[in-house]
Scaffold this motif. Structure first.
Motif, PDB file in Angstrom:
ATOM      1  N   GLY A 270      16.776  10.731  39.335  1.00 24.15           N
ATOM      2  CA  GLY A 270      15.390  11.214  39.893  1.00 24.15           C
ATOM      3  C   GLY A 270      14.443  11.673  38.625  1.00 24.15           C
ATOM      4  N   VAL A 271      14.701  12.473  37.906  1.00 24.46           N
ATOM      5  CA  VAL A 271      13.915  12.851  36.815  1.00 24.46           C
ATOM      6  C   VAL A 271      13.632  11.902  35.805  1.00 24.46           C
ATOM      7  N   ALA A 272      14.662  10.820  35.282  1.00 25.90           N
ATOM      8  CA  ALA A 272      14.280   9.762  34.663  1.00 25.90           C
ATOM      9  C   ALA A 272      13.162   8.887  35.305  1.00 25.90           C
ATOM     10  N   GLU A 273      13.504   8.552  36.508  1.00 25.95           N
ATOM     11  CA  GLU A 273      12.519   7.763  37.334  1.00 25.95           C
ATOM     12  C   GLU A 273      11.227   8.369  37.253  1.00 25.95           C
ATOM     13  N   TRP A 274      10.893   9.500  37.742  1.00 33.47           N
ATOM     14  CA  TRP A 274       9.998  10.212  37.521  1.00 33.47           C
ATOM     15  C   TRP A 274       8.940  10.186  36.400  1.00 33.47           C
ATOM     16  N   LEU A 275       9.724  10.148  35.239  1.00 29.72           N
ATOM     17  CA  LEU A 275       9.017  10.171  33.916  1.00 29.72           C
ATOM     18  C   LEU A 275       8.696   9.039  33.282  1.00 29.72           C
ATOM     19  N   GLN A 276       8.993   7.878  34.413  1.00 30.77           N
ATOM     20  CA  GLN A 276       8.698   6.464  33.914  1.00 30.77           C
ATOM     21  C   GLN A 276       7.117   6.309  34.347  1.00 30.77           C
ATOM     22  N   THR A 277       6.788   7.264  35.202  1.00 36.27           N
ATOM     23  CA  THR A 277       5.302   7.258  35.893  1.00 36.27           C
ATOM     24  C   THR A 277       4.513   8.327  35.374  1.00 36.27           C
ATOM     25  N   HIS A 278       5.070   9.308  34.884  1.00 37.94           N
ATOM     26  CA  HIS A 278       4.282  10.489  34.369  1.00 37.94           C
ATOM     27  C   HIS A 278       4.544  11.141  33.112  1.00 37.94           C
ATOM     28  N   ARG A 279       3.822  12.138  32.824  1.00 39.17           N
ATOM     29  CA  ARG A 279       4.266  12.742  31.359  1.00 39.17           C
ATOM     30  C   ARG A 279       4.054  14.134  31.770  1.00 39.17           C
ATOM     31  N   LEU A 280       5.104  14.906  31.221  1.00 39.85           N
ATOM     32  CA  LEU A 280       5.312  16.323  31.032  1.00 39.85           C
ATOM     33  C   LEU A 280       5.264  16.838  29.841  1.00 39.85           C
ATOM     34  N   ASN A 281       4.251  17.844  29.533  1.00 35.73           N
ATOM     35  CA  ASN A 281       4.031  18.536  28.513  1.00 35.73           C
ATOM     36  C   ASN A 281       4.310  20.151  28.505  1.00 35.73           C
ATOM     37  N   ALA A 282       5.097  20.524  27.488  1.00 32.89           N
ATOM     38  CA  ALA A 282       5.534  22.189  27.523  1.00 32.89           C
ATOM     39  C   ALA A 282       4.631  22.419  26.207  1.00 32.89           C
ATOM     40  N   ASN A 283       3.809  23.414  26.347  1.00 34.88           N
ATOM     41  CA  ASN A 283       3.349  23.756  25.069  1.00 34.88           C
ATOM     42  C   ASN A 283       3.673  25.411  25.103  1.00 34.88           C
ATOM     43  N   VAL A 284       4.198  25.894  24.100  1.00 31.17           N
ATOM     44  CA  VAL A 284       4.779  27.151  23.870  1.00 31.17           C
ATOM     45  C   VAL A 284       3.981  27.977  23.017  1.00 31.17           C
ATOM     46  N   ARG A 285       3.588  29.348  22.897  1.00 33.68           N
ATOM     47  CA  ARG A 285       2.769  29.961  22.034  1.00 33.68           C
ATOM     48  C   ARG A 285       3.339  31.646  22.163  1.00 33.68           C
ATOM     49  N   GLN A 286       3.077  32.307  21.006  1.00 37.40           N
ATOM     50  CA  GLN A 286       3.131  33.739  21.053  1.00 37.40           C
ATOM     51  C   GLN A 286       2.014  34.410  21.324  1.00 37.40           C
ATOM     52  N   VAL A 287       1.718  35.302  21.957  1.00 32.75           N
ATOM     53  CA  VAL A 287       0.601  35.807  22.440  1.00 32.75           C
ATOM     54  C   VAL A 287       0.049  36.853  21.792  1.00 32.75           C
ATOM     55  N   PHE A 288       1.043  37.919  21.497  1.00 31.53           N
ATOM     56  CA  PHE A 288       0.418  39.227  20.809  1.00 31.53           C
ATOM     57  C   PHE A 288       1.063  39.326  19.683  1.00 31.53           C
ATOM     58  N   GLU A 289       0.309  39.902  18.696  1.00 30.19           N
ATOM     59  CA  GLU A 289       0.812  40.232  17.214  1.00 30.19           C
ATOM     60  C   GLU A 289       1.966  41.234  17.249  1.00 30.19           C
TER      61      GLU A 289
END
Length: 352
Positions: A270-289
């Motif tokens: 189901g996940v692979a089929e969902w990804l045929q019509t959608h895009r998922l973006n995970a963007n990760v960051r450090q917040v604090f020094e």
């Protein structure tokens, strides 16, 4: 009085035109394609790879002339790893005590199971974004140290090792997960709300390919258009960390069929089929020094002794036993579910 249109805005309008897909081939003529670096040899430079995790040894890393600190990791994530990240996002991260645009509905449980049972009426079709770790405050454009939830340790290790492959270091403290339909966009913006601007932003693309615009310090600087495919990773470090960027176009005519072939269990179909019509973006960051970090949630820290074990483990989401046989060809809509002033995909909001 007429306001002069910025170079970034002009480029956005070009790539947003005919969003039904009629002109995708024409649009790609001037877009940098990292699968064909020789065609763009004057703009793309392959970089030597420093010591990195073994799973990244086959990936190619590139820089772009005129964008100091910017790195593009082609095919960084295998099809299996892409499915694991997407599975975690759809079945775990949106179920946990994280914040999303669905919070106004007061219920975010069983979204994926309900979606599989009845895709057309599922609340999952309204999901546009969720935040992990330190939760970004959209209206204030700040991070409140008191508003934090456990950060997935597997994603923290993944982001750290991707940064290391580009000669960078980071501690993953926050992430924004964006869920795109085939017609969604992300307006040009800077990720400048984090007190720590020295650590890179790691942006992972899974699902439909997209056109990514990398601008400059202002919108008056003409942006560079890049093609990002499923499994590619964008790293904004150094000077490019403060550049405008966005996604004006999802390319629906080229779905990632390889994800369908990679399904090793019924959980992933189901996940692979969902990804045929959608895009998922995970963007990760450090917040604090490092010296600014205070009262970090204990689940956010991934200790050194854990890293070597976690790095070789599959994301635990792939081991879950839910039976996902149903087709998931529904369309995510940018419904008006946000509290006042919170942006939708298509507005100037953090993430890619």
């Amino acid at each position: 009085m007429c306001t002069k249109e910025s170079a970034y805005r002009r480029a956005e309008k070009v790539y947003k035109a005919y969003a039904d897909g009629r002109n995708e081939a024409t649009l790609l003529h001037d877009v940098l394609d990292f699968k064909s670096p020789s065609v763009h040899v004057s703009r793309i430079i392959e970089q030597p790879r420093p010591a990195c995790a073994q799973w990244l040894h086959a990936a190619a890393i590139f820089s772009v002339r005129g964008a100091p600190g910017f790195r593009f990791i082609r095919g960084a994530l295998s099809a299996d790893r892409q499915l694991e990240v997407a599975y975690a996002a759809l079945t775990e991260w949106c179920e946990a005590d994280n914040e999303s645009n669905l919070n106004a509905h007061g219920r975010t449980r069983s979204l994926w199971a309900e979606h599989l049972s009845n895709p057309k009426s599922s609340l999952l079709t309204k999901l546009s974004w969720l935040t992990l770790g330190h939760h970004y405050q959209w209206t204030e454009r700040t991070y409140d140290p008191a508003r934090v939830s456990p950060f997935p340790p597997q994603l923290a290790v993944l982001a750290s090792e991707l940064a290391q492959a580009c000669g960078e270091t980071m501690v993953a403290e926050a992430a924004i997960i964006n869920f795109y339909s085939a017609r969604s966009t992300m307006g040009g913006h800077k990720d400048d709300a984090e007190p720590c601007q020295a650590a890179p932003i790691i942006s992972i693309s899974i699902g439909l390919p997209a056109i990514f615009l990398l601008g400059g310090h202002t919108k008056d600087e003409p942006p560079i258009a890049l093609l990002v495919r499923s499994g590619d990773v964008v790293v904004q470090a150094g000077e490019s960390r403060g550049y405008y960027h966005g996604v004006p176009r999802i390319l629906s005519a080229s779905p990632p069929r390889e994800l369908l072939d990679a399904c090793s269990s019924s959980n992933m179909v189901g996940v692979a089929e969902w990804l045929q019509t959608h895009r998922l973006n995970a963007n990760v960051r450090q917040v604090f020094e490092r010296d600014e970090r205070r009262e970090v949630h204990p689940h956010n820290a991934v200790c050194t002794s854990e890293r070597s074990n976690l790095a070789s483990d599959r994301l635990e989401s792939g081991a879950r036993s839910h039976d996902h046989h149903a087709s998931t060809h529904s369309i995510v809509t940018d419904a008006k579910l946000y509290p006042h002033k919170r942006p939708r995909l298509g507005a100037e909001s953090p993430g890619q």
